[in-house]
Design an enzyme around this catalytic site. Sequence first.
Site, PDB file in Angstrom:
ATOM      1  N   CYS A 122      -4.491 -19.769   4.988  1.00 45.35           N
ATOM      2  CA  CYS A 122      -4.213 -19.936   6.410  1.00 45.35           C
ATOM      3  C   CYS A 122      -3.442 -21.231   6.688  1.00 45.35           C
ATOM      4  CB  CYS A 122      -5.525 -19.932   7.201  1.00 45.35           C
ATOM      5  SG  CYS A 122      -6.124 -18.263   7.579  1.00 45.35           S
TER       6      CYS A 122
ATOM      7  N   ASN B  62      -0.732 -19.576  -8.696  1.00 37.54           N
ATOM      8  CA  ASN B  62      -2.102 -19.071  -8.566  1.00 37.54           C
ATOM      9  C   ASN B  62      -3.076 -20.146  -9.046  1.00 37.54           C
ATOM     10  OD1 ASN B  62      -4.599 -17.627  -9.042  1.00 37.54           O
ATOM     11  ND2 ASN B  62      -3.400 -15.749  -8.913  1.00 37.54           N
TER      12      ASN B  62
ATOM     13  N   ASN C  50      -2.089  -6.223  -4.281  1.00 36.21           N
ATOM     14  CA  ASN C  50      -3.367  -5.536  -4.156  1.00 36.21           C
ATOM     15  C   ASN C  50      -3.785  -5.682  -2.708  1.00 36.21           C
ATOM     16  OD1 ASN C  50      -3.292  -5.384  -6.991  1.00 36.21           O
ATOM     17  ND2 ASN C  50      -4.541  -7.224  -7.219  1.00 36.21           N
TER      18      ASN C  50
ATOM     19  N   ALA D 251      -8.142  -6.884  -4.417  1.00 38.02           N
ATOM     20  CA  ALA D 251      -7.867  -8.124  -3.685  1.00 38.02           C
ATOM     21  C   ALA D 251      -9.169  -8.870  -3.433  1.00 38.02           C
ATOM     22  CB  ALA D 251      -7.169  -7.815  -2.364  1.00 38.02           C
TER      23      ALA D 251
ATOM     24  N   HIS E   6      -1.119 -11.032   0.905  1.00 33.86           N
ATOM     25  CA  HIS E   6      -0.363 -11.746  -0.130  1.00 33.86           C
ATOM     26  C   HIS E   6       0.047 -10.783  -1.240  1.00 33.86           C
ATOM     27  CE1 HIS E   6      -4.450 -11.624  -1.781  1.00 33.86           C
ATOM     28  NE2 HIS E   6      -3.928 -11.827  -2.976  1.00 33.86           N
TER      29      HIS E   6
ATOM     30  N   GLN F 171       1.559 -10.905  -5.582  1.00 31.85           N
ATOM     31  CA  GLN F 171       1.534 -11.778  -6.760  1.00 31.85           C
ATOM     32  C   GLN F 171       2.712 -11.479  -7.664  1.00 31.85           C
ATOM     33  OE1 GLN F 171      -2.447 -12.355  -8.581  1.00 31.85           O
ATOM     34  NE2 GLN F 171      -3.137 -10.789  -7.151  1.00 31.85           N
TER      35      GLN F 171
ATOM     36  N   CYS G   6      21.561   8.680 -15.339  1.00 32.83           N
ATOM     37  CA  CYS G   6      20.285   8.002 -15.085  1.00 32.83           C
ATOM     38  C   CYS G   6      19.262   9.047 -14.647  1.00 32.83           C
ATOM     39  CB  CYS G   6      20.489   6.937 -14.006  1.00 32.83           C
ATOM     40  SG  CYS G   6      18.970   6.398 -13.211  1.00 32.83           S
TER      41      CYS G   6
ATOM     42  N   CYS H 109      18.393   8.689 -10.918  1.00 31.35           N
ATOM     43  CA  CYS H 109      19.439   9.248 -10.048  1.00 31.35           C
ATOM     44  C   CYS H 109      19.326  10.777 -10.030  1.00 31.35           C
ATOM     45  CB  CYS H 109      20.829   8.823 -10.522  1.00 31.35           C
ATOM     46  SG  CYS H 109      21.240   7.105 -10.179  1.00 31.35           S
TER      47      CYS H 109
ATOM     48  N   PHE I  83     -12.983  10.343 -18.084  1.00 31.51           N
ATOM     49  CA  PHE I  83     -11.985  11.318 -18.549  1.00 31.51           C
ATOM     50  C   PHE I  83     -10.614  10.667 -18.666  1.00 31.51           C
ATOM     51  CE2 PHE I  83      -8.708  14.492 -17.837  1.00 31.51           C
ATOM     52  CZ  PHE I  83      -9.035  15.426 -18.818  1.00 31.51           C
TER      53      PHE I  83
HETATM   54 ZN   LIG Z   1      -6.112 -16.679   5.985  1.00 37.71          ZN
HETATM   55 ZN   LIG Z   2      19.995   5.545 -11.276  1.00 36.56          ZN
END
Ligand SMILES: [Zn+2]
Ligand SMILES: [Zn+2]
Length: 334
Positions: free
Chosen positions: A43, A76, A153, A160, A166, A168, A196, A199, A309
């Site tokens: 903050c 971080n 996240n 998070a 935010h 990262q 590609c 594409c 699984f």
């Molecule tokens: Zn805050």
């Molecule tokens: Zn492409």
Amino acid sequence: MPELRKDAVTGRWVIISTERRKRPSDFRLERPTVIGEQFCPFCTGREQMTPPEVLAFRNNGSGPNSAGWDLRVVPNKFPALQVEGSLDRQGDGLFDRMNGIGAHEVIIETPDHGKSLAAMSEAEIERVLWAFRERIVDLKRDIRFRYILVFKNHGAAAGATLEHSHSQLIALPIIPDFVREEIEGAKLHFSAKERCVFCDIIHQEITAGKRVIHENADVVALAPYAPRFPFETWLLPRNHYARFEDSPRQVYESLARMLKTVLMRMNKALESPDYNLIIHNSPFSDQQANDYYHWHVELMPKLTRTAGFEWGTGFYINPTSPEEAAHVLRNAKA
Ligand SMILES: [Zn+2]
Ligand SMILES: [Zn+2]
Ligand SMILES: [Zn+2]
């Protein structure tokens, strides 16, 4: 010092990073505690609670590490990898290891504690994308790094631990497995067809229409043909760009608009889900014109849990078809 170790059977790298634990006996790291506004280090006015900023956008002439910013990027405080030092690649009998060198940064997207990415204006979202670009361009100059992972996240179910919006960024000395898989698949397609694969997918999906969620001038959002998770969504630039950081300005503008649209529709249709957002980008080793890889964003709302699984087989059971997911999101106009 964190350490990178390679599994001798699969070639998979892991990071052993004991520094992230607060106490030596604190084995259960994933506690569902989310830091709210009262103790939030992101903050405005709490700039001293984070390491000094590496980038900030300010338009009021305020000085570094003081209030008055629109966006801040800081290292971080509990990095998975450490930025100082050399890689020091070594063998350990038949195993391989190296020092856990990397940059781990946090993009604090807004000074406003309660504002989510979906609630930001298109200009504010675009500013976040520009911050990603500036940090990638800067970190690319470090020859120890081969890939930069940019991710977000959102919410406790997505991992998070801080409410404040935010993203990262982690610069890595290795190319992660999921990128390698995509690069290798894209290379194979290109060597067979000289086109590609992304594409080709965009062209086919736009023509068919049934898995398209939304299109704008430069970006298309679609539900992939074989999604791992319900409502997995890919956002791809329509034109071919191999690298996020080399794309022209209008692509960022269109991507910001697309992110806002898709996140708002997910909020409406899926009751504001937690989600992970990941940018898939070209590794640094592909610096020449790269015709086979096409950067994109993958967005995964957390609606199911990965269980035995999936861990056991490596393939996913998805209870929602992409055709149904695209249909729901096309019609969830806010
Ligand atoms: Zn805050
Ligand atoms: Zn492409
Ligand atoms: Zn991808």
